[in-house]
Design an enzyme around this catalytic site. Structure first.
Site, PDB file in Angstrom:
ATOM      1  CG  ASP A   1      75.598  73.855  62.550  1.00 50.02           C
ATOM      2  OD1 ASP A   1      75.632  72.980  61.667  1.00 50.02           O
ATOM      3  OD2 ASP A   1      75.917  75.033  62.345  1.00 50.02           O
TER       4      ASP A   1
ATOM      5  CB  SER B   1      78.950  73.276  62.979  1.00 53.23           C
ATOM      6  OG  SER B   1      78.026  73.176  64.025  1.00 53.23           O
TER       7      SER B   1
ATOM      8  NE  ARG C   1      84.909  70.410  52.619  1.00 62.89           N
ATOM      9  CZ  ARG C   1      83.984  69.552  52.226  1.00 62.89           C
ATOM     10  NH1 ARG C   1      84.300  68.270  52.130  1.00 62.89           N
ATOM     11  NH2 ARG C   1      82.759  69.947  51.936  1.00 62.89           N
TER      12      ARG C   1
END
Length: 493
Positions: free
Chosen positions: A230, A177, A192
């Site tokens: 997610d 996620s 990132r």
């Protein structure tokens, strides 16, 4: 004797006058402090203002950014990532599949048994573990080795009660996620970190390769069949239950949204159009930023002190990781400028992120006449005792301002997605799959979010939009996508 009596009387009168003056000065001092408190509260309320007109501007701004993000890579602050999930679950999936769900400070390992349309999700088992804080800013190998160790322990434990069919390879859906640039259904490069993670040597690496190497080092025989976010997992879990699900939103530690887009509406897609004609898009809306967002000095200071200054601004306004911290910063200012908690500034109040959103939620839901829950939380979390009911009411007022802003901004984001799909003017049923602890447990936030969406949509379309909580979509959803992809390959070949 008379002179003595007169002298005593004069002294006594002077003492009374001095005492009265002291009381007056104290009252004036308290009055001045209280005026400072009210000024801070009023200023916060004004700067956090989210009138409907502003929310519609934010929705329009998000819509523009969505188009830009679909047009080209780097065209928008929101990535609009192609998930390569073009076949969402239908309910026909069968077999046993695994999921690894890394969504924040905790992660889970699941085994899910699917029984097709007749039986649905037959059985599931899971194990959960926390990520040690040191690993959140350590090395890539250290993090993934730790996860693989827990995965190995889960497999070893379940082998006692479940035997993998001979010749059948374990297939894993990996819910990761964090922003990833996907290259295929089971590969993707980390763009990132968010949610407090900062592992430099993992950025730019294929996370499937990294977890695969770690599983090999730890002796885990498993293949990553699908890499999903997610939110994509929640979208898949919702679609498995109901074909009317077309949007998914996560409101937990962080926040994100995903939706089903027409493949022809994705200019940056250069491959052959999928047969389904659809593609699940991972928006990464946490990085949305607009001049219309109501930012305060507390938000700007928190952002400057964060691990990712200038990034994830929308997420920092609406998600569970940050709401409690914003409240702490406001309370600290009251303590510094208005001696809100006494002449001494409570030491705990100076600790960043000590006040978590679950405590904030508990205080917001306090219905006792003397706000006992607020009193208890101030004592247990911040070691602040002897607060008056009047001051506790101020705390609840601040909580309401901060949480309402977050919920209403999240509602504006949802409106922006619905506008992109044309669902804001459609009477066709649209189910929004919701997941995340903030949405699940913070009922005041949840009620504000939903009522705001319906108000913004108006009477004509509000009744066709439905919010459904799909618990554990991020976990089961990954297994469902692995199963759906496996079913697609079986049918194809």
């Amino acid at each position: 004797m008379g002179r003595v009596a007169v002298g005593v009387a004069v002294i006594g009168a002077a003492a009374v006058v001095a005492g009265a003056a002291l009381v007056v000065r104290q009252r004036m001092k308290n009055s001045g402090r209280w005026a400072s408190v009210r000024a801070v509260v009023k200023e916060l309320e004004e700067k956090c203002g989210t009138p409907d007109a502003r929310l519609k501007q934010i929705a329009d701004a998000l819509n523009v950014e969505m188009h830009a993000g679909l047009a080209s890579e780097g065209g928008s602050k929101i990535k609009m990532l192609i998930s390569y999930v073009d076949n969402l679950p239908t309910g026909d999936e069968e077999g046993t599949f695994y999921a690894l769900d890394l969504g924040g400070t905790n992660f889970r390992v699941l085994r899910v048994e699917l029984g097709g349309k007749e039986r649905g999700v037959v059985h599931q088992e899971f194990a959960e573990a926390s990520i040690p804080p040191a690993l959140m800013s350590g090395s890539s190998d250290a993090l993934f080795d730790y996860i693989a160790e827990k995965l190995a322990a889960f497999v070893a434990d379940e082998e006692r009660i479940y035997e993998q069919p001979a010749g059948k390879e374990r297939e894993l859906g990996f819910t990761f996620s964090f922003p990833v640039m996907q290259n295929s259904i089971n590969s993707g490069t980390l763009i990132r970190w968010t949610k407090g993670f900062s592992i430099d040597d993992a950025v730019g690496q294929d996370v499937v390769v990294e977890i695969t190497k770690a599983m090999k080092r730890k002796g885990v025989d498993m293949r990553v069949a699908a890499l999903v976010n997610d939110t994509i997992g929640t979208l898949a879990g919702g679609r498995h239950s109901d074909p009317d699900v077309s949007v998914a939103v996560i409101l937990g530690t962080g926040s994100n949204a995903a939706y089903v887009e027409r493949a022809q509406a994705i200019p940056k897609w250069h491959g052959p159009l999928p047969k389904s004609g659809e593609m699940a898009i991972n928006m990464e809306w946490g990085n949305f930023r607009s001049s219309h967002l109501p930012l305060t000095e507390y938000d700007n200071a928190m952002d400057a002190d964060s691990l990712n200054p200038g990034e994830q601004i929308f997420e920092k306004l609406i998600s569970g990781m940050y709401l409690g911290e914003i409240l702490r910063r406001v309370l600290l200012r009251l303590a510094e400028e208005a001696c809100f908690f006494g002449d001494e500034i409570p030491a705990k109040l100076k600790s960043p992120f000590i006040l978590r959103t679950p405590e904030m939620s508990a205080m917001h839901h306090d219905t006792s006449p003397d706000l006992k829950v607020v009193d208890d939380k101030l004592k247990s979390v911040l070691e602040i005792s002897h607060t008056s009911v009047k001051k506790r009411r101020v705390v609840v007022e601040l909580i309401n301002i901060i949480s309402s802003r977050g919920a209403r901004l999240a509602a504006a984001g949802i409106l922006g997605v619905l506008k992109k799909l044309g669902k804001d003017v459609s009477k066709e049923k649209t189910i929004i799959a919701m997941d995340g602890g903030l949405y699940e447990h913070y009922m005041e936030y949840r009620k504000c979010l939903e009522s705001t969406v319906f108000d913004l949509l108006g009477d004509t379309t509000g009744t066709s939009v439905v919010f459904e909580h799909y618990n554990d979509g991020s976990g089961i959803g990954a297994a469902l996508i692995a199963a759906s992809h496996s079913l697609y390959l079986d049918q194809k070949f």
